[in-house]
Scaffold this active site. Structure first.
Site, PDB file in Angstrom:
ATOM      1  N   SER A  71       0.823  -1.207   0.000  1.00 17.50           N
ATOM      2  CA  SER A  71       0.000   0.000   0.000  1.00 17.50           C
ATOM      3  C   SER A  71       0.857   1.256   0.000  1.00 17.50           C
ATOM      4  O   SER A  71       1.948   1.278   0.567  1.00 17.50           O
ATOM      5  CB  SER A  71      -0.890   0.005   1.253  1.00 17.50           C
ATOM      6  OG  SER A  71      -1.556   1.245   1.383  1.00 17.50           O
TER       7      SER A  71
ATOM      8  N   TYR B 197      -1.666  -0.858  10.162  1.00 19.53           N
ATOM      9  CA  TYR B 197      -1.672  -1.334   8.772  1.00 19.53           C
ATOM     10  C   TYR B 197      -0.530  -0.670   7.989  1.00 19.53           C
ATOM     11  O   TYR B 197       0.199  -1.336   7.244  1.00 19.53           O
ATOM     12  CB  TYR B 197      -3.021  -1.017   8.131  1.00 19.53           C
ATOM     13  CG  TYR B 197      -3.166  -1.512   6.713  1.00 19.53           C
ATOM     14  CD1 TYR B 197      -3.424  -2.855   6.442  1.00 19.53           C
ATOM     15  CD2 TYR B 197      -3.049  -0.635   5.634  1.00 19.53           C
ATOM     16  CE1 TYR B 197      -3.557  -3.316   5.144  1.00 19.53           C
ATOM     17  CE2 TYR B 197      -3.182  -1.083   4.332  1.00 19.53           C
ATOM     18  CZ  TYR B 197      -3.442  -2.421   4.091  1.00 19.53           C
ATOM     19  OH  TYR B 197      -3.571  -2.869   2.797  1.00 19.53           O
TER      20      TYR B 197
END
Length: 314
Positions: free
Chosen positions: A173, A233
């Site tokens: 990401s 995350y």
């Protein structure tokens, strides 16, 4: 600010349209290094981006193994694709469970003998919207970083040695970028260690993940200079990005004919369960760059980070 957001969205929409068009152009014979005997594994593939990558790879004529932690759901997902005429197989795989990894590798070896492509898609995220809880940080780091690392290490001995090189693709990401717009790492010491690829080691990456988890336990993480949104995350994906570079460096030292190329990509903010279906990109578009990387005719590309079929900075 609103104007710049709109311009950014316009730019992204235009790029996604270009990619949709590129997807319709078939690979020429000289580009196709693969055959129906080429074996690809996609982890966490019972839905969303993972499922879509299986579908697209199988659509290009590869044999694809769909894996899922939940056997029943995985079997059903594979069946949908099998009924559509795709060459898809299924095996249960929990990347957090060493015995599950061993069992999977044993099955691969006995049934297929080798793997050409490994796409690490399995991952978790417990924050949606503006939530930024670190309650499940151990699970997030264990799955997204350590789980990914463990399956890679187990699979490397099974990767086929060939002139075109085997491929490992890590789904990551932009939130894991060291100088990201949305989730910047403000801890200068950590950033300096992770940004210098020449001195970067697996131990450095492990220490970074451990340092974050220690601060979570102590309740001091908010002043630790970690990213402000989707913190656990973001840190997990930062670790995956760094490990991608470490691994690429190690594997590039192999002799010709034994190369394994490792890259990572950001699928974007995709409409999947992980984003609470709040994303603005379809799973089909989100999966595209991962499939493109897995099939790249030029096997010299390794240790890079991509989004929308373009290289971006770590």
């Amino acid at each position: 600010m609103v104007g710049s957001k709109e311009k950014l969205k316009e730019k992204q929409d235009k790029r996604l349209q270009e990619i949709s068009l590129l997807r319709t152009i078939p690979y020429s014979d000289h580009q196709r290094w693969w055959t129906s005997e080429t074996v690809a594994v996609v982890t966490g593939a019972n839905r969303g981006i993972g499922f879509e990558m299986v579908r697209q790879l199988a659509g290009h004529g590869l044999t694809v193994i769909l894996t899922s932690r939940d056997e029943n759901v995985g079997v059903e997902a594979a069946k949908v694709l099998q009924e559509g005429g795709f060459n898809v197989d299924f095996h249960r795989l929990d990347i957090l469970d060493s015995s599950s990894i061993q069992e999977f590798c044993k099955w691969i070896k006995e049934k297929y003998g080798f793997v050409d492509v490994l796409i690490n898609n399995a991952g978790v995220n417990y924050n949606v919207g503006t939530n930024n809880s670190v309650e499940f940080s151990h699970m997030v780091i264990s799955t997204n970083y350590y789980g990914t690392k463990n399956i890679i290490k187990a699979m490397i001995p099974l990767m086929r040695l060939a002139s075109q090189g085997a491929r490992i693709v890590n789904v990551t990401s932009r939130l894991g970028r060291l100088k990201g717009r949305h989730s910047k790492l403000e801890n200068e010491a950590v950033r300096a260690k992770l940004i210098d690829v020449d001195s970067l080691t697996e131990e450095t990456v492990d220490k970074t993940a451990s340092e974050f988890l220690k601060q979570v336990e102590e309740g001091t993480w908010e002043s630790g200079g970690w990213p402000h949104s989707f913190t656990d995350y973001s840190v997990s994906k930062m670790a995956v990005n760094a490990y991608t570079r470490v691994l690429a460096k190690e594997l590039s030292e192999r002799p010709e004919g034994e190369k394994i190329n490792v890259n990572c990509f950001c699928p974007g903010w995709v409409k999947t369960a992980m984003t609470g279906y709040a994303g603005n990109i379809s799973a089909e578009d989100g999966a595209d760059t991962g499939v493109w990387l897995a099939l790249l005719p030029d096997q010299a590309i390794t240790g890079k980070f991509f989004a929308e079929r373009r290289e971006i900075n770590f």
